[in-house]
Design a protein around this motif. Structure first.
Motif, PDB file in Angstrom:
ATOM      1  N   ASN A 231     -34.185  46.704 -38.792  1.00  0.00           N
ATOM      2  CA  ASN A 231     -34.929  46.233 -39.960  1.00  0.00           C
ATOM      3  C   ASN A 231     -35.425  47.406 -40.788  1.00  0.00           C
ATOM      4  O   ASN A 231     -36.073  48.315 -40.263  1.00  0.00           O
ATOM      5  CB  ASN A 231     -36.142  45.412 -39.532  1.00  0.00           C
ATOM      6  N   LEU A 232     -35.159  47.358 -42.096  1.00  0.00           N
ATOM      7  CA  LEU A 232     -35.624  48.382 -43.024  1.00  0.00           C
ATOM      8  C   LEU A 232     -36.481  47.754 -44.114  1.00  0.00           C
ATOM      9  O   LEU A 232     -36.327  46.578 -44.449  1.00  0.00           O
ATOM     10  CB  LEU A 232     -34.433  49.086 -43.678  1.00  0.00           C
ATOM     11  N   SER A 233     -37.371  48.559 -44.696  1.00  0.00           N
ATOM     12  CA  SER A 233     -38.150  48.091 -45.838  1.00  0.00           C
ATOM     13  C   SER A 233     -37.219  47.947 -47.047  1.00  0.00           C
ATOM     14  O   SER A 233     -36.112  48.505 -47.062  1.00  0.00           O
ATOM     15  CB  SER A 233     -39.264  49.080 -46.156  1.00  0.00           C
ATOM     16  N   PRO A 234     -37.636  47.199 -48.071  1.00  0.00           N
ATOM     17  CA  PRO A 234     -36.767  47.018 -49.237  1.00  0.00           C
ATOM     18  C   PRO A 234     -36.303  48.330 -49.875  1.00  0.00           C
ATOM     19  O   PRO A 234     -35.124  48.480 -50.205  1.00  0.00           O
ATOM     20  CB  PRO A 234     -37.646  46.206 -50.196  1.00  0.00           C
ATOM     21  N   GLU A 235     -37.203  49.282 -50.028  1.00  0.00           N
ATOM     22  CA  GLU A 235     -36.818  50.545 -50.666  1.00  0.00           C
ATOM     23  C   GLU A 235     -35.892  51.357 -49.769  1.00  0.00           C
ATOM     24  O   GLU A 235     -34.905  51.944 -50.228  1.00  0.00           O
ATOM     25  CB  GLU A 235     -38.066  51.358 -51.017  1.00  0.00           C
ATOM     26  N   ASP A 236     -36.183  51.389 -48.470  1.00  0.00           N
ATOM     27  CA  ASP A 236     -35.327  52.136 -47.544  1.00  0.00           C
ATOM     28  C   ASP A 236     -33.958  51.493 -47.420  1.00  0.00           C
ATOM     29  O   ASP A 236     -32.933  52.180 -47.360  1.00  0.00           O
ATOM     30  CB  ASP A 236     -35.989  52.215 -46.164  1.00  0.00           C
ATOM     31  N   GLY A 237     -33.930  50.155 -47.373  1.00  0.00           N
ATOM     32  CA  GLY A 237     -32.650  49.457 -47.269  1.00  0.00           C
ATOM     33  C   GLY A 237     -31.778  49.688 -48.474  1.00  0.00           C
ATOM     34  O   GLY A 237     -30.553  49.845 -48.358  1.00  0.00           O
ATOM     35  N   ALA A 238     -32.396  49.730 -49.661  1.00  0.00           N
ATOM     36  CA  ALA A 238     -31.633  49.989 -50.883  1.00  0.00           C
ATOM     37  C   ALA A 238     -31.055  51.401 -50.871  1.00  0.00           C
ATOM     38  O   ALA A 238     -29.908  51.621 -51.273  1.00  0.00           O
ATOM     39  CB  ALA A 238     -32.524  49.781 -52.108  1.00  0.00           C
ATOM     40  N   PHE A 239     -31.857  52.370 -50.399  1.00  0.00           N
ATOM     41  CA  PHE A 239     -31.347  53.739 -50.343  1.00  0.00           C
ATOM     42  C   PHE A 239     -30.157  53.834 -49.391  1.00  0.00           C
ATOM     43  O   PHE A 239     -29.103  54.377 -49.747  1.00  0.00           O
ATOM     44  CB  PHE A 239     -32.429  54.722 -49.896  1.00  0.00           C
ATOM     45  N   MET A 240     -30.317  53.339 -48.161  1.00  0.00           N
ATOM     46  CA  MET A 240     -29.252  53.446 -47.172  1.00  0.00           C
ATOM     47  C   MET A 240     -27.983  52.738 -47.640  1.00  0.00           C
ATOM     48  O   MET A 240     -26.863  53.235 -47.457  1.00  0.00           O
ATOM     49  CB  MET A 240     -29.719  52.867 -45.835  1.00  0.00           C
ATOM     50  N   PHE A 241     -28.139  51.579 -48.274  1.00  0.00           N
ATOM     51  CA  PHE A 241     -26.990  50.808 -48.736  1.00  0.00           C
ATOM     52  C   PHE A 241     -26.222  51.583 -49.803  1.00  0.00           C
ATOM     53  O   PHE A 241     -24.982  51.612 -49.808  1.00  0.00           O
ATOM     54  CB  PHE A 241     -27.462  49.470 -49.302  1.00  0.00           C
ATOM     55  N   GLY A 242     -26.942  52.225 -50.719  1.00  0.00           N
ATOM     56  CA  GLY A 242     -26.287  52.969 -51.777  1.00  0.00           C
ATOM     57  C   GLY A 242     -25.718  54.299 -51.331  1.00  0.00           C
ATOM     58  O   GLY A 242     -24.786  54.820 -51.953  1.00  0.00           O
ATOM     59  N   TRP A 243     -26.261  54.838 -50.236  1.00  0.00           N
ATOM     60  CA  TRP A 243     -25.856  56.172 -49.778  1.00  0.00           C
ATOM     61  C   TRP A 243     -24.646  56.144 -48.852  1.00  0.00           C
ATOM     62  O   TRP A 243     -23.820  57.063 -48.863  1.00  0.00           O
ATOM     63  CB  TRP A 243     -27.041  56.824 -49.066  1.00  0.00           C
ATOM     64  N   THR A 244     -24.513  55.095 -48.055  1.00  0.00           N
ATOM     65  CA  THR A 244     -23.454  55.043 -47.051  1.00  0.00           C
ATOM     66  C   THR A 244     -22.099  54.716 -47.665  1.00  0.00           C
ATOM     67  O   THR A 244     -21.992  54.153 -48.752  1.00  0.00           O
ATOM     68  CB  THR A 244     -23.765  53.994 -45.970  1.00  0.00           C
ATOM     69  N   ASP A 245     -21.048  55.058 -46.910  1.00  0.00           N
ATOM     70  CA  ASP A 245     -19.682  54.666 -47.242  1.00  0.00           C
ATOM     71  C   ASP A 245     -19.287  53.458 -46.394  1.00  0.00           C
ATOM     72  O   ASP A 245     -19.691  53.356 -45.243  1.00  0.00           O
ATOM     73  CB  ASP A 245     -18.721  55.828 -46.956  1.00  0.00           C
ATOM     74  N   PRO A 246     -18.497  52.537 -46.955  1.00  0.00           N
ATOM     75  CA  PRO A 246     -17.911  52.583 -48.294  1.00  0.00           C
ATOM     76  C   PRO A 246     -18.904  52.152 -49.367  1.00  0.00           C
ATOM     77  O   PRO A 246     -19.756  51.304 -49.117  1.00  0.00           O
ATOM     78  CB  PRO A 246     -16.762  51.575 -48.184  1.00  0.00           C
ATOM     79  N   PRO A 247     -18.806  52.749 -50.570  1.00  0.00           N
ATOM     80  CA  PRO A 247     -19.686  52.315 -51.661  1.00  0.00           C
ATOM     81  C   PRO A 247     -19.277  50.927 -52.156  1.00  0.00           C
ATOM     82  O   PRO A 247     -18.096  50.566 -52.102  1.00  0.00           O
ATOM     83  CB  PRO A 247     -19.462  53.379 -52.735  1.00  0.00           C
ATOM     84  N   LEU A 248     -20.268  50.150 -52.597  1.00  0.00           N
ATOM     85  CA  LEU A 248     -19.989  48.812 -53.126  1.00  0.00           C
ATOM     86  C   LEU A 248     -19.716  48.928 -54.626  1.00  0.00           C
ATOM     87  O   LEU A 248     -20.591  49.334 -55.384  1.00  0.00           O
ATOM     88  CB  LEU A 248     -21.185  47.892 -52.873  1.00  0.00           C
ATOM     89  N   PRO A 249     -18.508  48.570 -55.079  1.00  0.00           N
ATOM     90  CA  PRO A 249     -18.219  48.649 -56.519  1.00  0.00           C
ATOM     91  C   PRO A 249     -19.138  47.734 -57.317  1.00  0.00           C
ATOM     92  O   PRO A 249     -19.579  46.691 -56.827  1.00  0.00           O
ATOM     93  CB  PRO A 249     -16.754  48.185 -56.606  1.00  0.00           C
ATOM     94  N   GLU A 250     -19.437  48.132 -58.538  1.00  0.00           N
ATOM     95  CA  GLU A 250     -20.314  47.353 -59.397  1.00  0.00           C
ATOM     96  C   GLU A 250     -19.764  45.943 -59.593  1.00  0.00           C
ATOM     97  O   GLU A 250     -18.578  45.754 -59.875  1.00  0.00           O
ATOM     98  CB  GLU A 250     -20.471  48.048 -60.755  1.00  0.00           C
ATOM     99  N   GLY A 251     -20.629  44.957 -59.412  1.00  0.00           N
ATOM    100  CA  GLY A 251     -20.230  43.568 -59.604  1.00  0.00           C
ATOM    101  C   GLY A 251     -19.678  42.902 -58.358  1.00  0.00           C
ATOM    102  O   GLY A 251     -19.484  41.681 -58.348  1.00  0.00           O
ATOM    103  N   TRP A 252     -19.422  43.659 -57.287  1.00  0.00           N
ATOM    104  CA  TRP A 252     -18.906  43.084 -56.051  1.00  0.00           C
ATOM    105  C   TRP A 252     -20.058  42.573 -55.195  1.00  0.00           C
ATOM    106  O   TRP A 252     -21.168  43.100 -55.214  1.00  0.00           O
ATOM    107  CB  TRP A 252     -18.124  44.128 -55.259  1.00  0.00           C
ATOM    108  N   GLY A 253     -19.771  41.552 -54.381  1.00  0.00           N
ATOM    109  CA  GLY A 253     -20.773  41.013 -53.472  1.00  0.00           C
ATOM    110  C   GLY A 253     -20.718  41.637 -52.093  1.00  0.00           C
ATOM    111  O   GLY A 253     -21.716  41.649 -51.370  1.00  0.00           O
TER     112      GLY A 253
END
Length: 272
Positions: A231-253
């Protein structure tokens, strides 16, 4: 109906408004590591303050009247000072100031070596269950440090099923897939019938159902809490999600790294 207000949820459930309650957004978040902030860090994972101490002329530790707020960190040195049976950490940026090394204090430290399977300079995440710390690295260079909530059953115990007993599995887990937002549930069967949580953001599955994801319904990060996930806080979860590979392309779910063949950031989970 009969003057009662109803709400349509994101997953198209219809629920009575008088049975709803708002979640207060967590203010907790970790910290980027760089010139101003370096490891090791000592976190106050309690819900109350912890005291700062100074050392008297006779060698005793004396409370200063100053405290460290709940769910915050201080930078400490690698040295541990013992007074009697109690250990103390020296604050790196406050000479002569200490905090007691109690169960409410958990520490983010540099690893001694890269885990097997991580290339030099490669991205990886280190998650430690009992300390409740999680750190993002590029090689042996720390990038971001924070606290997370592991499974309420703690680290795996031989002879017990981690899934049934809400223990967080240990091991080397390249990210299997990422969902921008989805429904999650601690129910052991799917579809869930007892409890499910809509609109969980920034989910990263490690070995389903084990996942690293935002938990907006609590903020007891650093302590055992979850059904098994990280479990991560909202801000930490957003950072980890954006930092890890593979990156999520814009508009993808969601995205997955090609059935394990594509680039995926590994999460290395250990008990300590």
């Amino acid at each position: 109906q009969d003057g009662r207000v109803w709400i349509v949820t994101p997953d198209l459930m219809i629920v009575p408004a008088d049975r709803m309650r708002p979640f207060r957004r967590s203010k907790f978040h970790g910290v980027r590591i760089g010139d101003d902030v370096k490891l090791p860090l000592a976190w106050n994972r309690a819900k109350t303050t912890i005291a700062k101490f100074s050392k008297s002329d006779d060698g005793k530790m004396v409370p200063m009247g100053e405290t460290i707020a709940p769910k915050t960190f201080v930078q400490i040195s690698d040295d541990v000072v013992k007074v009697g049976k109690q250990a103390y950490f020296a604050l790196r940026n406050e000479p002569g100031v200490y905090i007691a090394a109690t169960k409410d204090v958990t520490v983010s430290r540099l690893p001694k070596k890269l885990p097997t399977g991580v290339p030099a300079g490669g991205k990886w995440i280190e998650a430690k269950i009992i300390p409740g710390t999680i750190t993002a690295y590029e090689g042996l260079t720390p990038v971001y440090a924070t606290m997370f909530s592991p499974g309420k059953g703690g680290a795996p115990v031989p002879g017990y099923d981690p899934y049934i007993h809400s223990m967080t599995k240990t091991g080397f887990f390249p990210i299997e897939w990422k969902d921008h937002v989805s429904v999650m549930s601690p129910d052991k069967e799917w579809p869930p019938t007892k409890l499910w949580i809509s609109e969980v953001p920034h989910i990263q599955y490690l070995r389903a159902p084990l996942a690293m994801h935002v938990s907006y319904w609590h903020e007891d990060f650093g302590n055992l809490k979850s059904a098994e996930c990280l479990n991560l806080s909202p801000e930490d979860g957003a950072f980890m999600f954006g930092w890890t590979d593979p990156p999520l392309p814009e508009g993808w779910g969601g995205i997955r790294p090609g059935d394990g063949n594509g680039k995926a950031t590994p999460v290395v989970i250990s008990a300590m």
